[in-house]
Design a protein around this motif. Structure first.
Motif, PDB file in Angstrom:
ATOM      1  N   PHE A 183      75.487   8.418 -49.579  1.00 14.87           N
ATOM      2  CA  PHE A 183      74.892   7.535 -48.573  1.00 14.87           C
ATOM      3  C   PHE A 183      75.749   7.438 -47.322  1.00 14.87           C
ATOM      4  N   ALA A 184      77.067   7.558 -47.458  1.00 13.18           N
ATOM      5  CA  ALA A 184      78.012   7.453 -46.329  1.00 13.18           C
ATOM      6  C   ALA A 184      77.814   6.145 -45.569  1.00 13.18           C
ATOM      7  N   PRO A 185      78.132   5.009 -46.195  1.00 11.03           N
ATOM      8  CA  PRO A 185      77.806   3.717 -45.587  1.00 11.03           C
ATOM      9  C   PRO A 185      78.676   3.372 -44.380  1.00 11.03           C
ATOM     10  N   GLU A 186      78.108   2.539 -43.531  1.00  9.57           N
ATOM     11  CA  GLU A 186      78.865   1.972 -42.409  1.00  9.57           C
ATOM     12  C   GLU A 186      80.001   1.090 -42.944  1.00  9.57           C
ATOM     13  N   HIS A 187      79.648   0.142 -43.795  1.00  8.73           N
ATOM     14  CA  HIS A 187      80.633  -0.747 -44.431  1.00  8.73           C
ATOM     15  C   HIS A 187      80.605  -0.516 -45.942  1.00  8.73           C
ATOM     16  N   GLY A 190      91.410  -6.144 -37.128  1.00  5.41           N
ATOM     17  CA  GLY A 190      92.131  -5.256 -36.206  1.00  5.41           C
ATOM     18  C   GLY A 190      91.394  -3.956 -35.961  1.00  5.41           C
ATOM     19  N   PRO A 191      91.061  -3.190 -37.017  1.00  3.16           N
ATOM     20  CA  PRO A 191      90.259  -1.981 -36.818  1.00  3.16           C
ATOM     21  C   PRO A 191      88.916  -2.301 -36.183  1.00  3.16           C
ATOM     22  N   ASN A 192      88.357  -1.328 -35.488  1.00  3.37           N
ATOM     23  CA  ASN A 192      87.140  -1.583 -34.731  1.00  3.37           C
ATOM     24  C   ASN A 192      85.926  -1.774 -35.627  1.00  3.37           C
ATOM     25  N   HIS A 193      85.048  -2.676 -35.214  1.00  5.70           N
ATOM     26  CA  HIS A 193      83.843  -2.921 -36.026  1.00  5.70           C
ATOM     27  C   HIS A 193      82.649  -2.095 -35.558  1.00  5.70           C
ATOM     28  N   THR A 194      82.798  -1.303 -34.499  1.00  7.38           N
ATOM     29  CA  THR A 194      81.730  -0.389 -34.083  1.00  7.38           C
ATOM     30  C   THR A 194      81.867   0.874 -34.918  1.00  7.38           C
ATOM     31  N   LEU A 195      80.963   1.049 -35.885  1.00 10.34           N
ATOM     32  CA  LEU A 195      81.120   2.046 -36.932  1.00 10.34           C
ATOM     33  C   LEU A 195      79.889   2.949 -37.039  1.00 10.34           C
ATOM     34  N   PRO A 196      80.049   4.125 -37.634  1.00  5.83           N
ATOM     35  CA  PRO A 196      78.907   5.032 -37.806  1.00  5.83           C
ATOM     36  C   PRO A 196      77.913   4.496 -38.830  1.00  5.83           C
ATOM     37  N   THR A 197      76.619   4.654 -38.536  1.00  5.52           N
ATOM     38  CA  THR A 197      75.557   4.169 -39.420  1.00  5.52           C
ATOM     39  C   THR A 197      74.642   5.321 -39.831  1.00  5.52           C
ATOM     40  N   SER A 198      73.729   5.019 -40.724  1.00  5.72           N
ATOM     41  CA  SER A 198      72.669   5.959 -41.129  1.00  5.72           C
ATOM     42  C   SER A 198      73.209   7.305 -41.585  1.00  5.72           C
ATOM     43  N   GLY A 199      74.311   7.292 -42.316  1.00  8.43           N
ATOM     44  CA  GLY A 199      74.865   8.526 -42.879  1.00  8.43           C
ATOM     45  C   GLY A 199      75.780   9.292 -41.952  1.00  8.43           C
ATOM     46  N   SER A 248      81.638  11.306 -38.464  1.00  7.35           N
ATOM     47  CA  SER A 248      82.179  10.532 -37.351  1.00  7.35           C
ATOM     48  C   SER A 248      82.871   9.279 -37.863  1.00  7.35           C
ATOM     49  N   GLY A 249      83.578   8.608 -36.962  1.00  8.69           N
ATOM     50  CA  GLY A 249      84.332   7.421 -37.349  1.00  8.69           C
ATOM     51  C   GLY A 249      84.128   6.287 -36.371  1.00  8.69           C
ATOM     52  N   ALA A 250      85.001   5.293 -36.447  1.00  7.44           N
ATOM     53  CA  ALA A 250      84.881   4.089 -35.636  1.00  7.44           C
ATOM     54  C   ALA A 250      85.188   4.360 -34.167  1.00  7.44           C
ATOM     55  N   LEU A 251      84.660   3.484 -33.322  1.00  8.99           N
ATOM     56  CA  LEU A 251      85.067   3.483 -31.925  1.00  8.99           C
ATOM     57  C   LEU A 251      86.578   3.280 -31.881  1.00  8.99           C
ATOM     58  N   SER A 252      87.247   3.955 -30.957  1.00  8.68           N
ATOM     59  CA  SER A 252      88.699   3.890 -30.916  1.00  8.68           C
ATOM     60  C   SER A 252      89.195   4.055 -29.486  1.00  8.68           C
ATOM     61  N   VAL A 253      90.487   3.989 -29.323  1.00  8.07           N
ATOM     62  CA  VAL A 253      91.100   4.241 -28.020  1.00  8.07           C
ATOM     63  C   VAL A 253      90.704   5.630 -27.522  1.00  8.07           C
ATOM     64  N   GLU A 254      90.612   6.594 -28.421  1.00 11.57           N
ATOM     65  CA  GLU A 254      90.278   7.966 -28.033  1.00 11.57           C
ATOM     66  C   GLU A 254      88.881   8.084 -27.442  1.00 11.57           C
ATOM     67  N   THR A 255      87.992   7.101 -27.725  1.00 12.31           N
ATOM     68  CA  THR A 255      86.662   7.113 -27.130  1.00 12.31           C
ATOM     69  C   THR A 255      86.756   7.105 -25.609  1.00 12.31           C
ATOM     70  N   PHE A 256      87.807   6.489 -25.085  1.00 13.09           N
ATOM     71  CA  PHE A 256      87.961   6.322 -23.637  1.00 13.09           C
ATOM     72  C   PHE A 256      89.026   7.251 -23.055  1.00 13.09           C
ATOM     73  N   LEU A 257      89.429   8.241 -23.836  1.00  9.38           N
ATOM     74  CA  LEU A 257      90.406   9.226 -23.393  1.00  9.38           C
ATOM     75  C   LEU A 257      89.785  10.611 -23.427  1.00  9.38           C
ATOM     76  N   ARG A 258      90.325  11.510 -22.629  1.00 12.37           N
ATOM     77  CA  ARG A 258      89.978  12.924 -22.792  1.00 12.37           C
ATOM     78  C   ARG A 258      91.276  13.703 -22.762  1.00 12.37           C
ATOM     79  N   HIS A 259      91.308  14.824 -23.460  1.00  9.09           N
ATOM     80  CA  HIS A 259      92.542  15.595 -23.509  1.00  9.09           C
ATOM     81  C   HIS A 259      92.370  16.926 -22.809  1.00  9.09           C
ATOM     82  N   THR A 260      93.441  17.366 -22.198  1.00  9.58           N
ATOM     83  CA  THR A 260      93.467  18.607 -21.434  1.00  9.58           C
ATOM     84  C   THR A 260      94.505  19.532 -22.038  1.00  9.58           C
ATOM     85  N   SER A 261      94.138  20.788 -22.233  1.00 12.74           N
ATOM     86  CA  SER A 261      95.099  21.770 -22.745  1.00 12.74           C
ATOM     87  C   SER A 261      96.026  22.230 -21.623  1.00 12.74           C
TER      88      SER A 261
END
Length: 431
Positions: free
Chosen positions: A323-327, A364-373, A378-391
Motif C-alpha cells: 500500500f505504501a502509506p503516507e503515515h 520536526g520531520p515534515n508532515h507534507t508526505l507522499p500519498t496514494s502509493g 518519493s519522500g517528504a517535503l524537505s529543504v532539498e525541495t527548494f534547492l537545485r544542484h549544479t555539477s
C-alpha cells in the motif's frame, strides 16, 4: 461502518481500491475546469483572480494582498498558550530541517581533474495553505521553514479567505511567526496559476509547495515544468500495524484523527489480534459521540476505512509495503524490529507514544508526505525541495588526454561527429 476482511487476496484488492480512490475517471470534469482556470489566469492575470475569487469564495478581493498589519494584529491577539505552541513547533521543525541541509561535493580524480556538485536555493518560492473544512497553521510552518532554511530569497504565500474576505487568524499568526510578508487571499487552481505564471500583483515563483484539494493538485500537475512542485498530494491516509499489545481506544482515536481530515481520507488497521479488530468499531462509535466532525468521519470510515486481520506480522508488513502509506503507525511489541522490514512509507511512527498527531504538528520531520502509493518512489517535503544542484567539472590536459580515446569511441558510436572532434582538436591523439 468500517469494512473488515481476513483473506489476504481480498485485503490486497481492498488496499488497491483505496489507493485509487481518486481515479482518473472521477477527475475528468475537474481537469477541464482546471485547464480553463489556468488559461484565463495566464491571459487575464489579476482580473481573472478577482473574478474567480468572487465566484468561488464569495467576496471581492480588493486588494488581493493581505495588509501586513493584519498579520501583526493576528499574532498580537493570539492567546499566549497558542503562541507558545506555535513557537515550540517552529523551533523543532527548524532544528530538524537545519540538520538535513545537503553539503557541496568536491573531489580530485585520478588525473587531477576536479569534480563536484554545488547546491543553491531557488530565488522565489510560493507556498499554498488550504482553507475549506479546516485551518492549517501547521502547513504554514511545514512549508515556509524548509524554504527559509534553504535560503530562498523571496517567499510568498497564498491561502483562501472566508466570505468576509478574512484569512484564518491562526494561519495569519503562523505566517507572521515565520516571517512571511507577502500573503495573498486567493485559493484553488487560480492561486496555483498565479504563482506559476505571475500576474501584475503576484510574482512568478520557481517552486510551489503545499497541499490542497483535487483542483489544486491537478493545477500543480498541469504547471509542472513551468515551475517546480513539491508533490501531487492526494487525500490523506494512515495505516496502523497493531498486535495484542495495542490499546483499542488508542487505535480508534488514531483512525479518527485521520478520518476527520476529509471524506476521502483512508484509515486502515492491519492486526494479528482478532480481539482488537472486534473492539475497534465500538471504540470508534463511542469516540464519535458529540464529535464536531462526526459526519466527515462517518463518510470517511464507511467508504475508505478498513480492518484486516492478518495471520502474522510479516503479512502485515507485506500489505503495508504494498500500500505504501503516507503515515504508518507501529503499535506493536517491538516496533523497531518491524520498522526494519518497512520499505515504503512516508513517515513511520514507532510505538504507543508516537501517534501521528505529533508528526503533524511539532515532532520536526515534515508532515507534507507522499500519498496514494507514491511513497514507493518519493519522500517528504524537505529543504532539498527548494534547492537545485549544479555539477562542477574541471578537467586538465592530463585528464582529457587520458580519457580522450574512450570519449571519442562513445561519441562515434552515437554518430555525433562534432562531439568527437571537440576532443580530437584538444589532444595530440588521432585515430
Amino acid at each position: 461502518m468500517i469494512n473488515c476482511v481476513k483473506d489476504l487476496d481480498q485485503a490486497k484488492r481492498k488496499l488497491k481500491s483505496l489507493s485509487a480512490r481518486t481515479s482518473p475517471e472521477s477527475q475528468k470534469a475537474a481537469i477541464s475546469t482546471v485547464v480553463e482556470i489556468l488559461n484565463n489566469v495566464q491571459k487575464e492575470g489579476d482580473k481573472a483572480l478577482i473574478s474567480y475569487t468572487e465566484r468561488f469564495d464569495g467576496f471581492h478581493p480588493n486588494p488581493l494582498k493581505v495588509p501586513f498589519e493584519q498579520l501583526e494584529i493576528a499574532w498580537e491577539t493570539t492567546p499566549s498558550s497558542l503562541k507558545k505552541a506555535l513557537e515550540l513547533a517552529k523551533n523543532r521543525i527548524e532544528d530538524f530541517h537545519q540538520r538535513q541541509k545537503p553539503t557541496d561535493l568536491n573531489y580530485t580524480g585520478i588525473h587531477g581533474e576536479r569534480l563536484g556538485r554545488r547546491w543553491r536555493p531557488v530565488q522565489n518560492a510560493g507556498i499554498y495553505v488550504p482553507g475549506g473544512k479546516a485551518s492549517y497553521p501547521s502547513t504554514v510552518l511545514m512549508n515556509a521553514i524548509p524554504a527559509q532554511v534553504a535560503g530562498v530569497e523571496r517567499l510568498i504565500m497564498a491561502s483562501p479567505a472566508d466570505r468576509n474576505g478574512y484569512v484564518n487568524k491562526t494561519v495569519l499568526a503562523a505566517a507572521h511567526l515565520v516571517g512571511i510578508n507577502e500573503l495573498f487571499r486567493i485559493g484553488g487552481a487560480q492561486a496555483i496559476a498565479a504563482m506559476a505564471f505571475g500576474t501584475r500583483t503576484i510574482p512568478k515563483v520557481d517552486v510551489i509547495s503545499g497541499p490542497g484539494n483535487l483542483y489544486v493538485t491537478l493545477a500543480k500537475k498541469a504547471v509542472y515544468g513551468e515551475v517546480g512542485v513539491d508533490s501531487l498530494a492526494g487525500p490523506s491516509e494512515i495505516l496502523i500495524i497493531a498486535d495484542h499489545t495495542a490499546d483499542a481506544e488508542h487505535v480508534a482515536s488514531d483512525m479518527l484523527a485521520q478520518a476527520e481530515h476529509d471524506p476521502l481520507a483512508a484509515s486502515i488497521l492491519l492486526t494479528t489480534d482478532p480481539t482488537l479488530a472486534k473492539a475497534i468499531p465500538e471504540a470508534i462509535k463511542q469516540q464519535m459521540s458529540n464529535h464536531p466532525r462526526a459526519e466527515i468521519c462517518k463518510s470517511s470510515l464507511a467508504n475508505w476505512g478498513l480492518i484486516v486481520i492478518c495471520k502474522t506480522l510479516n503479512e502485515c508488513t507485506y500489505l503495508s509495503n504494498l500500500f505504501a502509506p503516507e503515515h504508518l503507525e507501529l503499535l506493536v511489541e517491538n516496533p523497531h524490529a518491524i520498522s526494519e522490514n518497512i520499505n515504503n512509507a512516508g513517515a513511520i511512527f514507532l510505538g504507543n507514544w508516537s501517534p501521528e498527531a505529533v508528526g503533524d504538528y511539532l515532532a520536526g520531520p515534515n508532515h507534507t508526505l507522499p500519498t496514494s502509493g507514491t511513497a514507493r518512489f518519493s519522500g517528504a517535503l524537505s529543504v532539498e525541495t527548494f534547492l537545485r544542484h549544479t555539477s562542477l567539472i574541471e578537467f586538465n590536459a592530463e585528464a582529457l588526454n587520458a580519457t580522450s580515446s574512450a570519449i571519442r569511441e562513445l561519441a562515434n558510436s552515437e554518430g555525433l561527429h562534432s562531439h568527437s572532434e571537440s576532443i580530437r582538436l584538444r589532444t595530440e591523439e588521432n585515430f
